[in-house]
Design a protein around this motif. Structure first.
Motif, PDB file in Angstrom:
ATOM      1  N   GLN A 150       1.183  -1.245  -0.034  1.00  0.00           N
ATOM      2  CA  GLN A 150       0.164  -0.072   0.089  1.00  0.00           C
ATOM      3  C   GLN A 150       0.696   0.622   0.039  1.00  0.00           C
ATOM      4  O   GLN A 150       1.617   0.938   0.751  1.00  0.00           O
ATOM      5  CB  GLN A 150      -1.221  -0.048   1.219  1.00  0.00           C
ATOM      6  N   THR A 151       0.642   2.637  -0.952  1.00  0.00           N
ATOM      7  CA  THR A 151       1.309   3.575  -0.640  1.00  0.00           C
ATOM      8  C   THR A 151       1.081   4.041   0.355  1.00  0.00           C
ATOM      9  O   THR A 151      -0.168   4.473   1.255  1.00  0.00           O
ATOM     10  CB  THR A 151       0.207   4.599  -1.857  1.00  0.00           C
ATOM     11  N   VAL A 152       1.974   5.021   1.232  1.00  0.00           N
ATOM     12  CA  VAL A 152       1.953   5.194   2.291  1.00  0.00           C
ATOM     13  C   VAL A 152       3.028   6.874   1.609  1.00  0.00           C
ATOM     14  O   VAL A 152       3.560   7.094   0.990  1.00  0.00           O
ATOM     15  CB  VAL A 152       2.454   4.575   3.367  1.00  0.00           C
ATOM     16  N   THR A 153       2.801   7.700   2.567  1.00  0.00           N
ATOM     17  CA  THR A 153       3.129   9.086   2.343  1.00  0.00           C
ATOM     18  C   THR A 153       4.422   9.466   3.918  1.00  0.00           C
ATOM     19  O   THR A 153       4.203   9.362   4.749  1.00  0.00           O
ATOM     20  CB  THR A 153       2.555  10.150   2.196  1.00  0.00           C
ATOM     21  N   LEU A 154       5.747   9.582   2.833  1.00  0.00           N
ATOM     22  CA  LEU A 154       6.669   9.935   4.675  1.00  0.00           C
ATOM     23  C   LEU A 154       7.036  11.429   3.986  1.00  0.00           C
ATOM     24  O   LEU A 154       7.476  11.647   3.369  1.00  0.00           O
ATOM     25  CB  LEU A 154       8.194   9.425   3.540  1.00  0.00           C
ATOM     26  N   ALA A 155       6.947  12.241   5.369  1.00  0.00           N
ATOM     27  CA  ALA A 155       6.831  13.224   5.144  1.00  0.00           C
ATOM     28  C   ALA A 155       8.031  13.986   6.056  1.00  0.00           C
ATOM     29  O   ALA A 155       8.104  13.703   7.076  1.00  0.00           O
ATOM     30  CB  ALA A 155       5.272  14.186   6.726  1.00  0.00           C
ATOM     31  N   LEU A 156       8.582  14.628   5.775  1.00  0.00           N
ATOM     32  CA  LEU A 156      10.039  15.380   6.147  1.00  0.00           C
ATOM     33  C   LEU A 156      10.168  15.998   7.265  1.00  0.00           C
ATOM     34  O   LEU A 156      10.635  16.896   7.329  1.00  0.00           O
ATOM     35  CB  LEU A 156      11.191  15.136   5.211  1.00  0.00           C
ATOM     36  N   ASN A 157       9.219  17.741   7.120  1.00  0.00           N
ATOM     37  CA  ASN A 157       8.721  18.193   7.873  1.00  0.00           C
ATOM     38  C   ASN A 157       7.454  18.109   8.766  1.00  0.00           C
ATOM     39  O   ASN A 157       6.355  18.122   8.668  1.00  0.00           O
ATOM     40  CB  ASN A 157       8.139  19.569   6.490  1.00  0.00           C
ATOM     41  N   PRO A 158       8.239  18.318  10.177  1.00  0.00           N
ATOM     42  CA  PRO A 158       7.937  17.218  11.083  1.00  0.00           C
ATOM     43  C   PRO A 158       6.181  18.410  11.596  1.00  0.00           C
ATOM     44  O   PRO A 158       5.522  18.360  12.238  1.00  0.00           O
ATOM     45  CB  PRO A 158       8.698  17.803  12.212  1.00  0.00           C
TER      46      PRO A 158
ATOM     47  N   SER B  93       7.387  15.512   1.229  1.00  0.00           N
ATOM     48  CA  SER B  93       7.053  14.496   1.190  1.00  0.00           C
ATOM     49  C   SER B  93       7.344  13.620   0.240  1.00  0.00           C
ATOM     50  O   SER B  93       7.207  13.912  -1.235  1.00  0.00           O
ATOM     51  CB  SER B  93       6.008  14.701   1.222  1.00  0.00           C
ATOM     52  N   VAL B  94       7.326  12.084   0.218  1.00  0.00           N
ATOM     53  CA  VAL B  94       7.359  11.956  -0.669  1.00  0.00           C
ATOM     54  C   VAL B  94       6.415   9.936  -0.805  1.00  0.00           C
ATOM     55  O   VAL B  94       6.331   9.955  -0.188  1.00  0.00           O
ATOM     56  CB  VAL B  94       8.541  10.814  -0.882  1.00  0.00           C
ATOM     57  N   SER B  95       5.942  10.103  -1.275  1.00  0.00           N
ATOM     58  CA  SER B  95       5.361   8.439  -1.635  1.00  0.00           C
ATOM     59  C   SER B  95       5.352   7.869  -2.300  1.00  0.00           C
ATOM     60  O   SER B  95       5.682   7.449  -3.954  1.00  0.00           O
ATOM     61  CB  SER B  95       2.881   9.470  -2.174  1.00  0.00           C
ATOM     62  N   ALA B  96       5.083   6.554  -1.362  1.00  0.00           N
ATOM     63  CA  ALA B  96       5.735   5.677  -2.171  1.00  0.00           C
ATOM     64  C   ALA B  96       4.990   3.819  -1.211  1.00  0.00           C
ATOM     65  O   ALA B  96       4.885   4.394  -0.409  1.00  0.00           O
ATOM     66  CB  ALA B  96       7.307   4.865  -2.559  1.00  0.00           C
ATOM     67  N   PRO B  97       4.957   3.066  -1.783  1.00  0.00           N
ATOM     68  CA  PRO B  97       5.156   1.988  -1.353  1.00  0.00           C
ATOM     69  C   PRO B  97       5.444   1.793  -0.310  1.00  0.00           C
ATOM     70  O   PRO B  97       6.625   1.663  -0.567  1.00  0.00           O
ATOM     71  CB  PRO B  97       5.257   0.361  -2.298  1.00  0.00           C
ATOM     72  N   PHE B  98       5.231   1.186   1.128  1.00  0.00           N
ATOM     73  CA  PHE B  98       5.242   0.900   2.013  1.00  0.00           C
ATOM     74  C   PHE B  98       6.815  -0.057   2.133  1.00  0.00           C
ATOM     75  O   PHE B  98       8.143   0.631   2.492  1.00  0.00           O
ATOM     76  CB  PHE B  98       4.642   0.401   3.195  1.00  0.00           C
TER      77      PHE B  98
END
Length: 113
Positions: A27-35, A44-49
């Motif tokens: 499933q696709t998740v979003t990794l947000a680098l701005n806390p 932020s980057v969206s990619a499969p987990f």
């Protein structure tokens, strides 16, 4: 032969685990680098987990290898200096051996008849 068996015993189960992990976490998740602003799409980057999991493993391996390489620098430096010293002594021994052979050729007594 032993190395092949160890590789099979380690790599086959590892491959099976990685494939199962990839299938279970696609499933696709979003990794947000701005806390402070998670809605910020620039950081932020969206990619499969499973890609994030594999990336974390690869980064860990690279950082661990770099740490080991840096910590063993003093041993590599010592090995280089000892190799240079051994080569110097080898050359000096060869020089003395050739000098001794030359002197033994000059000082040989004449054969007696």
């Amino acid at each position: 032969m032993f190395k092949k068996i160890v590789n099979i015993v380690v790599l086959v189960p590892l491959g099976v685990i990685l494939i199962a992990l990839s299938v279970a976490n696609r499933q696709t998740v979003t990794l947000a680098l701005n806390p402070f602003d998670t809605a910020d799409s620039v950081l932020s980057v969206s990619a499969p987990f499973f890609l994030f999991l594999f990336l974390a493993v690869v980064v860990g391996l690279v950082l661990g290898a770099a740490a080991v390489w840096l910590s063993q620098g003093k041993y590599r430096r010592r090995a280089r200096s000892e190799a240079h010293e051994a080569l110097k002594w080898h050359r000096e021994a060869e020089k003395h051996r050739s000098e001794a052979e030359r002197l033994s050729q000059v000082n040989l007594p004449a054969p007696q008849n």
